[in-house]
Design a protein around this motif. Structure first.
Motif, PDB file in Angstrom:
ATOM      1  N   LEU A 132       4.393  74.023 108.077  1.00 50.10           N
ATOM      2  CA  LEU A 132       2.368  73.489 107.335  1.00 50.10           C
ATOM      3  C   LEU A 132       2.306  75.733 106.909  1.00 50.10           C
ATOM      4  CD1 LEU A 132       0.406  72.150 105.960  1.00 50.10           C
ATOM      5  CD2 LEU A 132      -0.258  72.348 108.108  1.00 50.10           C
ATOM      6  N   ILE A 133       2.572  75.984 105.873  1.00 44.30           N
ATOM      7  CA  ILE A 133       1.587  77.136 105.224  1.00 44.30           C
ATOM      8  C   ILE A 133      -0.151  76.592 104.955  1.00 44.30           C
ATOM      9  CG2 ILE A 133       1.490  79.616 104.384  1.00 44.30           C
ATOM     10  CD1 ILE A 133       4.621  78.957 104.229  1.00 44.30           C
ATOM     11  N   ASP A 134      -0.829  77.386 105.954  1.00 45.71           N
ATOM     12  CA  ASP A 134      -2.305  76.983 105.530  1.00 45.71           C
ATOM     13  C   ASP A 134      -2.580  77.997 105.281  1.00 45.71           C
ATOM     14  OD1 ASP A 134      -5.495  75.880 105.110  1.00 45.71           O
ATOM     15  OD2 ASP A 134      -4.853  75.176 106.838  1.00 45.71           O
ATOM     16  N   LEU A 135      -3.556  78.530 103.692  1.00 50.14           N
ATOM     17  CA  LEU A 135      -3.856  79.844 103.179  1.00 50.14           C
ATOM     18  C   LEU A 135      -5.131  79.279 102.442  1.00 50.14           C
ATOM     19  CD1 LEU A 135      -1.047  80.788 100.841  1.00 50.14           C
ATOM     20  CD2 LEU A 135      -2.185  81.640 103.293  1.00 50.14           C
ATOM     21  N   ARG A 136      -5.754  78.859 103.172  1.00 52.04           N
ATOM     22  CA  ARG A 136      -7.544  77.896 102.557  1.00 52.04           C
ATOM     23  C   ARG A 136      -8.302  79.152 102.527  1.00 52.04           C
ATOM     24  NH1 ARG A 136      -7.908  72.606 105.254  1.00 52.04           N
ATOM     25  NH2 ARG A 136      -7.067  73.587 106.517  1.00 52.04           N
ATOM     26  N   SER A 137      -8.199  79.835 104.327  1.00 53.38           N
ATOM     27  CA  SER A 137      -9.012  80.597 104.353  1.00 53.38           C
ATOM     28  C   SER A 137      -8.824  81.574 105.662  1.00 53.38           C
ATOM     29  CB  SER A 137     -10.637  80.368 104.038  1.00 53.38           C
ATOM     30  OG  SER A 137     -11.554  81.064 104.881  1.00 53.38           O
ATOM     31  N   ASP A 138      -9.854  82.510 105.315  1.00 53.45           N
ATOM     32  CA  ASP A 138      -9.304  83.396 106.564  1.00 53.45           C
ATOM     33  C   ASP A 138     -10.062  83.262 108.263  1.00 53.45           C
ATOM     34  OD1 ASP A 138     -11.259  84.130 105.425  1.00 53.45           O
ATOM     35  OD2 ASP A 138     -11.059  86.253 105.713  1.00 53.45           O
ATOM     36  N   THR A 139     -11.086  82.150 107.240  1.00 57.43           N
ATOM     37  CA  THR A 139     -12.085  81.544 108.915  1.00 57.43           C
ATOM     38  C   THR A 139     -10.974  80.245 109.861  1.00 57.43           C
ATOM     39  OG1 THR A 139     -12.102  79.777 107.547  1.00 57.43           O
ATOM     40  CG2 THR A 139     -13.774  81.308 107.192  1.00 57.43           C
ATOM     41  N   LEU A 140     -10.009  80.388 109.328  1.00 58.68           N
ATOM     42  CA  LEU A 140      -8.785  79.228 109.394  1.00 58.68           C
ATOM     43  C   LEU A 140      -7.999  80.179 110.895  1.00 58.68           C
ATOM     44  CD1 LEU A 140      -7.158  77.498 107.146  1.00 58.68           C
ATOM     45  CD2 LEU A 140      -8.517  76.723 108.872  1.00 58.68           C
ATOM     46  N   THR A 141      -8.939  81.635 111.625  1.00 57.10           N
ATOM     47  CA  THR A 141      -8.024  82.652 112.722  1.00 57.10           C
ATOM     48  C   THR A 141      -8.041  81.498 113.415  1.00 57.10           C
ATOM     49  OG1 THR A 141      -9.589  84.249 112.505  1.00 57.10           O
ATOM     50  CG2 THR A 141      -7.850  84.521 111.263  1.00 57.10           C
ATOM     51  N   LYS A 142      -7.855  81.926 114.479  1.00 55.16           N
ATOM     52  CA  LYS A 142      -7.937  81.533 116.010  1.00 55.16           C
ATOM     53  C   LYS A 142      -7.849  82.492 116.924  1.00 55.16           C
ATOM     54  CE  LYS A 142      -4.974  77.248 115.754  1.00 55.16           C
ATOM     55  NZ  LYS A 142      -5.161  76.833 114.401  1.00 55.16           N
ATOM     56  N   PRO A 143      -8.591  82.809 118.161  1.00 59.08           N
ATOM     57  CA  PRO A 143      -8.904  84.031 118.812  1.00 59.08           C
ATOM     58  C   PRO A 143      -7.346  83.895 119.829  1.00 59.08           C
ATOM     59  CG  PRO A 143     -10.237  82.122 119.125  1.00 59.08           C
ATOM     60  CD  PRO A 143      -9.528  81.580 118.385  1.00 59.08           C
ATOM     61  N   ILE A 144      -7.248  85.795 119.224  1.00 59.38           N
ATOM     62  CA  ILE A 144      -6.014  85.876 120.478  1.00 59.38           C
ATOM     63  C   ILE A 144      -6.680  86.165 121.310  1.00 59.38           C
ATOM     64  CG2 ILE A 144      -5.459  87.207 118.208  1.00 59.38           C
ATOM     65  CD1 ILE A 144      -6.679  89.977 119.958  1.00 59.38           C
ATOM     66  N   ASP A 145      -6.085  86.171 122.794  1.00 61.98           N
ATOM     67  CA  ASP A 145      -5.490  85.628 124.370  1.00 61.98           C
ATOM     68  C   ASP A 145      -6.820  86.670 124.784  1.00 61.98           C
ATOM     69  OD1 ASP A 145      -4.090  83.959 123.598  1.00 61.98           O
ATOM     70  OD2 ASP A 145      -2.168  85.712 124.839  1.00 61.98           O
ATOM     71  N   SER A 146      -6.833  88.076 124.255  1.00 56.97           N
ATOM     72  CA  SER A 146      -7.974  88.707 124.745  1.00 56.97           C
ATOM     73  C   SER A 146      -9.329  88.382 124.605  1.00 56.97           C
ATOM     74  CB  SER A 146      -7.468  90.206 124.820  1.00 56.97           C
ATOM     75  OG  SER A 146      -8.220  90.182 123.408  1.00 56.97           O
ATOM     76  N   MET A 147      -9.431  87.776 123.422  1.00 55.75           N
ATOM     77  CA  MET A 147     -10.193  87.355 122.408  1.00 55.75           C
ATOM     78  C   MET A 147     -10.781  85.373 124.131  1.00 55.75           C
ATOM     79  SD  MET A 147     -11.039  86.749 119.551  1.00 55.75           S
ATOM     80  CE  MET A 147     -11.411  87.839 118.189  1.00 55.75           C
ATOM     81  N   ARG A 148      -9.951  85.024 123.924  1.00 53.89           N
ATOM     82  CA  ARG A 148     -10.349  84.077 125.678  1.00 53.89           C
ATOM     83  C   ARG A 148     -10.798  84.341 126.308  1.00 53.89           C
ATOM     84  NH1 ARG A 148      -8.539  79.285 122.536  1.00 53.89           N
ATOM     85  NH2 ARG A 148      -6.801  79.735 121.114  1.00 53.89           N
ATOM     86  N   GLN A 149     -10.034  85.512 126.986  1.00 53.24           N
ATOM     87  CA  GLN A 149     -10.320  86.422 128.540  1.00 53.24           C
ATOM     88  C   GLN A 149     -11.407  86.458 128.429  1.00 53.24           C
ATOM     89  OE1 GLN A 149      -8.208  85.795 130.862  1.00 53.24           O
ATOM     90  NE2 GLN A 149     -10.507  86.432 132.396  1.00 53.24           N
ATOM     91  N   ALA A 150     -12.206  87.539 127.103  1.00 49.46           N
ATOM     92  CA  ALA A 150     -13.860  88.068 127.360  1.00 49.46           C
ATOM     93  C   ALA A 150     -14.430  87.249 126.904  1.00 49.46           C
ATOM     94  CB  ALA A 150     -13.840  88.747 126.013  1.00 49.46           C
ATOM     95  N   MET A 151     -14.554  85.561 126.737  1.00 45.37           N
ATOM     96  CA  MET A 151     -15.737  84.303 126.290  1.00 45.37           C
ATOM     97  C   MET A 151     -15.588  84.133 128.133  1.00 45.37           C
ATOM     98  SD  MET A 151     -13.297  83.174 122.368  1.00 45.37           S
ATOM     99  CE  MET A 151     -14.870  82.018 123.104  1.00 45.37           C
ATOM    100  N   PHE A 152     -14.079  83.964 129.055  1.00 49.13           N
ATOM    101  CA  PHE A 152     -14.434  83.344 129.817  1.00 49.13           C
ATOM    102  C   PHE A 152     -15.206  84.292 130.883  1.00 49.13           C
ATOM    103  CE2 PHE A 152     -12.704  82.871 134.063  1.00 49.13           C
ATOM    104  CZ  PHE A 152     -12.436  81.284 134.423  1.00 49.13           C
ATOM    105  N   ASP A 153     -15.080  85.355 130.974  1.00 47.05           N
ATOM    106  CA  ASP A 153     -15.559  86.176 131.547  1.00 47.05           C
ATOM    107  C   ASP A 153     -17.339  86.877 131.147  1.00 47.05           C
ATOM    108  OD1 ASP A 153     -13.150  86.723 132.986  1.00 47.05           O
ATOM    109  OD2 ASP A 153     -12.321  87.937 132.025  1.00 47.05           O
ATOM    110  N   ALA A 154     -17.316  86.125 130.416  1.00 47.55           N
ATOM    111  CA  ALA A 154     -19.001  87.042 129.395  1.00 47.55           C
ATOM    112  C   ALA A 154     -19.778  86.745 130.651  1.00 47.55           C
ATOM    113  CB  ALA A 154     -18.836  86.016 128.522  1.00 47.55           C
ATOM    114  N   VAL A 155     -20.586  87.836 130.773  1.00 50.44           N
ATOM    115  CA  VAL A 155     -21.938  87.773 131.456  1.00 50.44           C
ATOM    116  C   VAL A 155     -22.959  86.889 130.492  1.00 50.44           C
ATOM    117  CG1 VAL A 155     -23.527  88.604 132.640  1.00 50.44           C
ATOM    118  CG2 VAL A 155     -21.304  89.020 132.914  1.00 50.44           C
ATOM    119  N   VAL A 156     -23.474  86.204 130.863  1.00 52.45           N
ATOM    120  CA  VAL A 156     -25.036  85.442 129.749  1.00 52.45           C
ATOM    121  C   VAL A 156     -25.737  85.558 130.314  1.00 52.45           C
ATOM    122  CG1 VAL A 156     -22.793  84.061 128.515  1.00 52.45           C
ATOM    123  CG2 VAL A 156     -24.054  82.808 130.275  1.00 52.45           C
ATOM    124  N   GLY A 157     -26.919  85.371 129.389  1.00 52.14           N
ATOM    125  CA  GLY A 157     -28.561  84.849 129.622  1.00 52.14           C
ATOM    126  C   GLY A 157     -28.841  83.946 128.386  1.00 52.14           C
TER     127      GLY A 157
END
Length: 355
Positions: A2-27
């Motif tokens: 399957l090749i999905d070219l409907r939109s670039d909103t279909l991107t998935k987070p790269i590993d460094s993004m997922r790690q940054a989300m896990f480590d994020a300091v929040v308020g």
């Protein structure tokens, strides 16, 4: 495959993004501190970064580009104000609500544009002379014109004209980083003359959620109040903002690869007699295809290509869109072109109007 070219909103987070989300300091981003910022430190880092790359004084994180544009328009304007906008701009054609009487009640005045969606200066001058316009909306890159770009010189000339008539300028820059990659310029050079700009981190930049609205400190302070009134306030949203930081700092550097893939795709289907593609407008990561020569509708193409493993998006009765992004390889693009050309080759000739 399957090749999905409907939109670039279909991107998935790269590993460094997922790690940054896990480590994020929040308020609590919904609670404003004395300096006018929210209390989530990761959101503040993202907003400071967005202000820096756009060359604006301040920025505000929004959960989508749509609400970012709405906040901008409702901060610049009030109900009944005249807004100059392109008939085929995403803001007017798809987002719509600012110009609906039952929602925000702004009065759209449509300007003429060239074949890239860039406003014609003579059309704008005539409009400004005749109508007491409050705001001019621009788009760069232009979604419905195949991701075509507006140059820094063109933007400057348009904004100088608007300034002569005391008309503020808002830029829907959802894919402005793609434009920067195309011209090999900093984003700040492209948006310097506009009063406000919105860009998305959830398209080519690959973050899962979010857009940034940038402008002067006074404008963003007022925009925060507008966001709250619209229900756009968020809480521990640094978990999401962390991905946006990675998108700007890292994923923005690879956008030319998407552009190359889009042009490769267009070049492999342009000789197909059942369709039309304007190669000159394939400047970034979007390919708009006119299917009217086939005698069939864009909706038919969308449905039947999906059955063959290629997802595209019908954007009008006669046009489909294919978009490249991180995760779409050269192999995917070449296979997509084969599927598309084979499908067109097997279409039966029709004598009637579009089905």
């Amino acid at each position: 495959m399957l090749i999905d070219l409907r939109s670039d909103t279909l991107t998935k987070p790269i590993d460094s993004m997922r790690q940054a989300m896990f480590d994020a300091v929040v308020g609590d981003d919904g609670r404003t501190s004395r300096d006018g910022k929210g209390e989530d430190p990761t959101v503040n880092r993202l907003e400071d970064l967005a202000a820096k790359v756009t060359g604006k004084e301040d920025a505000m994180f929004c959960n989508s580009g749509t609400i970012g544009n709405i906040i901008a328009l409702m901060t610049h304007c009030t109900r009944g104000d005249l807004v100059a906008v392109g008939a085929n701009s995403h803001l007017y054609k798809s987002e719509k609500s600012p110009f609906m009487e039952s929602y925000f009640g702004l009065d759209p005045v449509l300007y003429e544009a060239d074949n890239r969606g860039v406003p014609r200066v003579d059309s704008l001058a005539s409009l400004f002379r005749k109508r007491n316009t409050n705001l001019l909306c621009l788009e760069n890159s232009n979604n419905f014109f195949g991701g075509a770009c507006m140059s820094a010189k063109e933007t400057k000339a348009i904004c100088e004209l608007a300034n002569e008539y005391s008309v503020s300028v808002h830029l829907d820059g959802a894919r402005i980083f793609n434009v920067a990659a195309y011209y090999d310029l900093p984003v700040s050079d492209l948006v310097a003359p506009v009063d406000s700009v919105m860009f998305s981190v959830s398209k080519g930049l690959g973050a899962p959620i979010g857009s940034l609205l940038c402008g002067s400190k006074a404008f963003i302070k007022q925009a925060r109040s507008t966001r709250k009134l619209l229900g756009g306030g968020m809480r521990q949203v640094g978990i999401i903002a962390a991905a946006g930081i990675i998108g700007i700092e890292i994923q923005s550097q690879r956008l030319k690869e998407d552009h190359e893939h889009a042009y490769l795709l267009a070049s492999k289907i342009v000789g197909n007699t059942k369709i039309k593609v304007n190669l000159e407008n394939v400047q970034t990561n979007i390919v708009i295809i006119d299917v009217s020569n086939s005698g069939y509708s864009a909706a038919k193409f969308e449905m039947e290509l999906a059955e063959r493993g290629l997802y595209v998006k019908a954007v009008s009765n006669n046009h489909i869109r294919m978009t490249t992004y991180h995760g779409i390889s050269t192999e995917n693009v070449e296979k997509a072109a084969v599927i598309f050309n084979q499908y067109c080759h097997n279409l039966k000739e029709v004598d009637s109007d579009i089905e």
